[in-house]
Scaffold this motif. Structure first.
Motif, short mmCIF file in Angstrom:
data_model
loop_
_atom_site.label_atom_id
_atom_site.label_comp_id
_atom_site.label_asym_id
_atom_site.label_seq_id
_atom_site.Cartn_x
_atom_site.Cartn_y
_atom_site.Cartn_z
N ILE A 11 0.86 -1.18 0.00
CA ILE A 11 0.00 0.00 0.00
C ILE A 11 0.90 1.24 0.00
O ILE A 11 1.75 1.40 0.89
CB ILE A 11 -0.93 -0.01 1.23
N PRO A 12 0.75 2.12 -0.98
CA PRO A 12 1.65 3.28 -1.09
C PRO A 12 1.62 4.20 0.12
O PRO A 12 2.65 4.75 0.53
CB PRO A 12 1.16 4.02 -2.33
N LEU A 13 0.46 4.39 0.73
CA LEU A 13 0.36 5.28 1.88
C LEU A 13 1.20 4.77 3.04
O LEU A 13 1.90 5.54 3.71
CB LEU A 13 -1.11 5.42 2.30
N ILE A 14 1.17 3.48 3.29
CA ILE A 14 1.94 2.91 4.39
C ILE A 14 3.44 3.03 4.12
O ILE A 14 4.23 3.36 5.01
CB ILE A 14 1.53 1.45 4.63
N ARG A 15 3.85 2.81 2.87
CA ARG A 15 5.27 2.97 2.52
C ARG A 15 5.72 4.41 2.73
O ARG A 15 6.78 4.66 3.30
CB ARG A 15 5.50 2.57 1.06
N GLU A 16 4.90 5.37 2.28
CA GLU A 16 5.27 6.78 2.42
C GLU A 16 5.34 7.19 3.89
O GLU A 16 6.26 7.91 4.30
CB GLU A 16 4.27 7.66 1.67
N LEU A 17 4.37 6.75 4.69
CA LEU A 17 4.39 7.07 6.11
C LEU A 17 5.61 6.47 6.81
O LEU A 17 6.24 7.11 7.66
CB LEU A 17 3.10 6.59 6.78
#
Length: 68
Positions: A11-17
């Protein structure tokens, strides 16, 4: 065969966070290492603190009168 649950790292959001948190943590540790590496203890700090809290006990009342 049962379907495997998707990895949260996809999930891109989790990677960015996670990346942002790692950057912030590394910056905080770098700041701590640079500016807060040694405690700053003033010379004769306990007597300065006691004079500030309890008044100047080294001079007598006569000295205080002559200082005015």
């Amino acid at each position: 065969m049962p379907a495997q649950a998707p990895s949260p790292w996809k999930i891109p959001l989790i990677r960015e966070l996670a990346i942002i948190l790692l950057i912030k943590l590394s910056l905080l540790l770098a700041i701590k290492a640079i500016w807060f590496d040694q405690p700053t203890v003033p010379e004769d700090g306990s007597s300065i603190t006691s004079r500030h809290l309890l008044g100047d006990s080294q001079t007598s009342p006569a000295d205080k009168e002559s200082a005015r």
